[in-house]
Design a protein around this motif. Structure first.
Motif, PDB file in Angstrom:
ATOM      1  N   PRO A   1     -15.446   8.009  -1.682  1.00  0.00           N
ATOM      2  CA  PRO A   1     -15.228   6.594  -1.990  1.00  0.00           C
ATOM      3  C   PRO A   1     -13.838   6.371  -2.595  1.00  0.00           C
ATOM      4  O   PRO A   1     -13.352   7.181  -3.387  1.00  0.00           O
ATOM      5  CB  PRO A   1     -16.308   6.266  -3.023  1.00  0.00           C
ATOM      6  CG  PRO A   1     -17.303   7.364  -2.921  1.00  0.00           C
ATOM      7  CD  PRO A   1     -16.561   8.565  -2.425  1.00  0.00           C
ATOM      8  N   ILE A   2     -13.216   5.263  -2.188  1.00  0.00           N
ATOM      9  CA  ILE A   2     -11.898   4.896  -2.701  1.00  0.00           C
ATOM     10  C   ILE A   2     -12.002   3.543  -3.394  1.00  0.00           C
ATOM     11  O   ILE A   2     -12.544   2.592  -2.839  1.00  0.00           O
ATOM     12  CB  ILE A   2     -10.850   4.807  -1.569  1.00  0.00           C
ATOM     13  CG1 ILE A   2     -10.731   6.152  -0.839  1.00  0.00           C
ATOM     14  CG2 ILE A   2      -9.495   4.376  -2.121  1.00  0.00           C
ATOM     15  CD1 ILE A   2      -9.858   6.098   0.410  1.00  0.00           C
ATOM     16  N   LEU A   3     -11.450   3.488  -4.600  1.00  0.00           N
ATOM     17  CA  LEU A   3     -11.356   2.255  -5.379  1.00  0.00           C
ATOM     18  C   LEU A   3      -9.886   1.909  -5.527  1.00  0.00           C
ATOM     19  O   LEU A   3      -9.099   2.730  -6.001  1.00  0.00           O
ATOM     20  CB  LEU A   3     -11.991   2.441  -6.768  1.00  0.00           C
ATOM     21  CG  LEU A   3     -11.723   1.363  -7.824  1.00  0.00           C
ATOM     22  CD1 LEU A   3     -12.275   0.008  -7.394  1.00  0.00           C
ATOM     23  CD2 LEU A   3     -12.302   1.792  -9.167  1.00  0.00           C
ATOM     24  N   VAL A   4      -9.498   0.702  -5.116  1.00  0.00           N
ATOM     25  CA  VAL A   4      -8.133   0.232  -5.315  1.00  0.00           C
ATOM     26  C   VAL A   4      -8.118  -0.635  -6.566  1.00  0.00           C
ATOM     27  O   VAL A   4      -8.945  -1.537  -6.716  1.00  0.00           O
ATOM     28  CB  VAL A   4      -7.625  -0.580  -4.099  1.00  0.00           C
ATOM     29  CG1 VAL A   4      -6.298  -1.255  -4.396  1.00  0.00           C
ATOM     30  CG2 VAL A   4      -7.499   0.321  -2.880  1.00  0.00           C
ATOM     31  N   VAL A   5      -7.177  -0.335  -7.470  1.00  0.00           N
ATOM     32  CA  VAL A   5      -6.976  -1.137  -8.677  1.00  0.00           C
ATOM     33  C   VAL A   5      -5.551  -1.662  -8.603  1.00  0.00           C
ATOM     34  O   VAL A   5      -4.603  -0.885  -8.596  1.00  0.00           O
ATOM     35  CB  VAL A   5      -7.176  -0.298  -9.961  1.00  0.00           C
ATOM     36  CG1 VAL A   5      -6.862  -1.133 -11.193  1.00  0.00           C
ATOM     37  CG2 VAL A   5      -8.590   0.252 -10.033  1.00  0.00           C
ATOM     38  N   SER A   6      -5.410  -2.991  -8.512  1.00  0.00           N
ATOM     39  CA  SER A   6      -4.082  -3.564  -8.328  1.00  0.00           C
ATOM     40  C   SER A   6      -3.976  -4.942  -8.959  1.00  0.00           C
ATOM     41  O   SER A   6      -4.930  -5.715  -8.936  1.00  0.00           O
ATOM     42  CB  SER A   6      -3.769  -3.672  -6.831  1.00  0.00           C
ATOM     43  OG  SER A   6      -2.514  -4.272  -6.621  1.00  0.00           O
ATOM     44  N   ALA A   7      -2.799  -5.237  -9.481  1.00  0.00           N
ATOM     45  CA  ALA A   7      -2.529  -6.568 -10.047  1.00  0.00           C
ATOM     46  C   ALA A   7      -1.934  -7.492  -9.003  1.00  0.00           C
ATOM     47  O   ALA A   7      -1.723  -8.669  -9.257  1.00  0.00           O
ATOM     48  CB  ALA A   7      -1.573  -6.437 -11.231  1.00  0.00           C
ATOM     49  N   THR A   8      -1.672  -6.975  -7.823  1.00  0.00           N
ATOM     50  CA  THR A   8      -0.937  -7.723  -6.803  1.00  0.00           C
ATOM     51  C   THR A   8      -1.770  -8.764  -6.082  1.00  0.00           C
ATOM     52  O   THR A   8      -1.266  -9.811  -5.716  1.00  0.00           O
ATOM     53  CB  THR A   8      -0.344  -6.741  -5.770  1.00  0.00           C
ATOM     54  OG1 THR A   8       0.357  -5.720  -6.471  1.00  0.00           O
ATOM     55  CG2 THR A   8       0.591  -7.434  -4.822  1.00  0.00           C
ATOM     56  N   TYR A   9      -3.040  -8.499  -5.847  1.00  0.00           N
ATOM     57  CA  TYR A   9      -3.868  -9.382  -5.032  1.00  0.00           C
ATOM     58  C   TYR A   9      -5.067  -9.898  -5.800  1.00  0.00           C
ATOM     59  O   TYR A   9      -5.552  -9.261  -6.717  1.00  0.00           O
ATOM     60  CB  TYR A   9      -4.367  -8.640  -3.786  1.00  0.00           C
ATOM     61  CG  TYR A   9      -3.259  -8.317  -2.830  1.00  0.00           C
ATOM     62  CD1 TYR A   9      -2.819  -9.257  -1.919  1.00  0.00           C
ATOM     63  CD2 TYR A   9      -2.645  -7.077  -2.858  1.00  0.00           C
ATOM     64  CE1 TYR A   9      -1.795  -8.964  -1.042  1.00  0.00           C
ATOM     65  CE2 TYR A   9      -1.618  -6.775  -1.981  1.00  0.00           C
ATOM     66  CZ  TYR A   9      -1.196  -7.720  -1.076  1.00  0.00           C
ATOM     67  OH  TYR A   9      -0.192  -7.435  -0.226  1.00  0.00           O
ATOM     68  N   ALA A  10      -5.561 -11.056  -5.328  1.00  0.00           N
ATOM     69  CA  ALA A  10      -6.761 -11.645  -5.914  1.00  0.00           C
ATOM     70  C   ALA A  10      -7.400 -12.570  -4.883  1.00  0.00           C
ATOM     71  O   ALA A  10      -6.813 -12.872  -3.853  1.00  0.00           O
ATOM     72  CB  ALA A  10      -6.409 -12.419  -7.180  1.00  0.00           C
ATOM     73  N   GLY A  11      -8.585 -13.019  -5.177  1.00  0.00           N
ATOM     74  CA  GLY A  11      -9.247 -14.001  -4.326  1.00  0.00           C
ATOM     75  C   GLY A  11      -9.670 -13.465  -2.976  1.00  0.00           C
ATOM     76  O   GLY A  11     -10.107 -12.326  -2.842  1.00  0.00           O
ATOM     77  N   ASP A  12      -9.525 -14.316  -1.955  1.00  0.00           N
ATOM     78  CA  ASP A  12      -9.972 -13.989  -0.607  1.00  0.00           C
ATOM     79  C   ASP A  12      -9.209 -12.824   0.011  1.00  0.00           C
ATOM     80  O   ASP A  12      -9.704 -12.165   0.918  1.00  0.00           O
ATOM     81  CB  ASP A  12      -9.857 -15.205   0.305  1.00  0.00           C
ATOM     82  CG  ASP A  12     -10.813 -16.322  -0.095  1.00  0.00           C
ATOM     83  OD1 ASP A  12     -11.818 -16.015  -0.766  1.00  0.00           O
ATOM     84  OD2 ASP A  12     -10.549 -17.477   0.271  1.00  0.00           O
ATOM     85  N   GLU A  13      -8.001 -12.572  -0.447  1.00  0.00           N
ATOM     86  CA  GLU A  13      -7.199 -11.481   0.105  1.00  0.00           C
ATOM     87  C   GLU A  13      -7.872 -10.128  -0.104  1.00  0.00           C
ATOM     88  O   GLU A  13      -7.713  -9.223   0.708  1.00  0.00           O
ATOM     89  CB  GLU A  13      -5.818 -11.436  -0.549  1.00  0.00           C
ATOM     90  CG  GLU A  13      -4.945 -12.627  -0.240  1.00  0.00           C
ATOM     91  CD  GLU A  13      -3.663 -12.587  -1.044  1.00  0.00           C
ATOM     92  OE1 GLU A  13      -2.597 -12.728  -0.433  1.00  0.00           O
ATOM     93  OE2 GLU A  13      -3.745 -12.404  -2.274  1.00  0.00           O
ATOM     94  N   ILE A  14      -8.619  -9.991  -1.167  1.00  0.00           N
ATOM     95  CA  ILE A  14      -9.236  -8.713  -1.519  1.00  0.00           C
ATOM     96  C   ILE A  14     -10.186  -8.235  -0.428  1.00  0.00           C
ATOM     97  O   ILE A  14     -10.174  -7.068  -0.050  1.00  0.00           O
ATOM     98  CB  ILE A  14      -9.962  -8.815  -2.880  1.00  0.00           C
ATOM     99  CG1 ILE A  14      -8.938  -9.013  -3.986  1.00  0.00           C
ATOM    100  CG2 ILE A  14     -10.821  -7.593  -3.131  1.00  0.00           C
ATOM    101  CD1 ILE A  14      -9.527  -9.328  -5.331  1.00  0.00           C
ATOM    102  N   GLU A  15     -10.992  -9.122   0.111  1.00  0.00           N
ATOM    103  CA  GLU A  15     -11.949  -8.739   1.145  1.00  0.00           C
ATOM    104  C   GLU A  15     -11.227  -8.175   2.366  1.00  0.00           C
ATOM    105  O   GLU A  15     -11.617  -7.148   2.911  1.00  0.00           O
ATOM    106  CB  GLU A  15     -12.801  -9.943   1.533  1.00  0.00           C
ATOM    107  CG  GLU A  15     -13.918  -9.609   2.484  1.00  0.00           C
ATOM    108  CD  GLU A  15     -14.815 -10.811   2.745  1.00  0.00           C
ATOM    109  OE1 GLU A  15     -15.223 -10.969   3.905  1.00  0.00           O
ATOM    110  OE2 GLU A  15     -15.103 -11.570   1.802  1.00  0.00           O
ATOM    111  N   GLY A  16     -10.154  -8.826   2.782  1.00  0.00           N
ATOM    112  CA  GLY A  16      -9.381  -8.347   3.926  1.00  0.00           C
ATOM    113  C   GLY A  16      -8.716  -7.022   3.656  1.00  0.00           C
ATOM    114  O   GLY A  16      -8.704  -6.126   4.505  1.00  0.00           O
TER     115      GLY A  16
END
Length: 162
Positions: free
Chosen positions: A86-101
């Motif tokens: 499993p991979i978990l991405v932790v980022s301050a760059t994206y939020a909202g609907d962009e995350i699902e994509g």
């Protein structure tokens, strides 16, 4: 998943030393074995294919091999031992609907916005260790321009069992 007395092994990759130290400290405090790397290249060199980690956590944007490429490599035949990790991405760059994509595009199992809330971060990592995922279900848009075929299509679609 069977009960294990050994702590989960977590790999964290982040080019920001402060973020790397913070995320590592949170997980170590939760009795997880953490291996921290400042680059994807370093992680790929040191990760042991005979003993894949329980979870890999990465930031998105890093120099050289960024996480887009890193995640792609982890899902490739060249790194087959890590394909199911499993991979978990932790980022301050994206939020909202962009995350699902992004989650779908990268083939990752979960995404968290940074800065993380420690309890939520640990809970997400633990869910991934236990085989649970945050990946949303895929959605399909079907366009049928025939009003005569639509009822048959709808009946077939609704009667289909997974």
């Amino acid at each position: 998943m069977p009960f294990s007395t050994t702590p989960p092994v977590v790999v964290i990759v982040n080019d920001d030393p402060t973020q790397l130290h913070l995320l590592s400290a949170i997980l170590r405090k939760s009795d997880m074995s953490v291996h921290s790397y400042l680059s994807a290249e370093e992680a790929l060199v040191w990760m042991d294919s005979s003993e894949p980690p329980s979870v890999i956590i990465t930031d998105l944007y890093m120099p050289e091999v960024d996480s887009w490429r890193f995640c792609w490599l982890l899902r490739s035949k060249e790194y087959a031992a890590f394909n199911e990790v499993p991979i978990l991405v932790v980022s301050a760059t994206y939020a909202g609907d962009e995350i699902e994509g992004i989650t779908t595009d990268l083939g990752v199992n979960a995404f968290m916005s940074s800065p993380v809330e420690p309890l939520a971060f640990v809970a997400t990592v633990q869910r991934l260790v236990n085989g649970e995922t945050d990946v949303p279900s895929l959605r399909v848009l079907v366009v049928e321009d025939s009003k005569y075929n639509y009822p048959q299509f709808l009946d077939r679609y609704l009667s289909y069992e997974i």
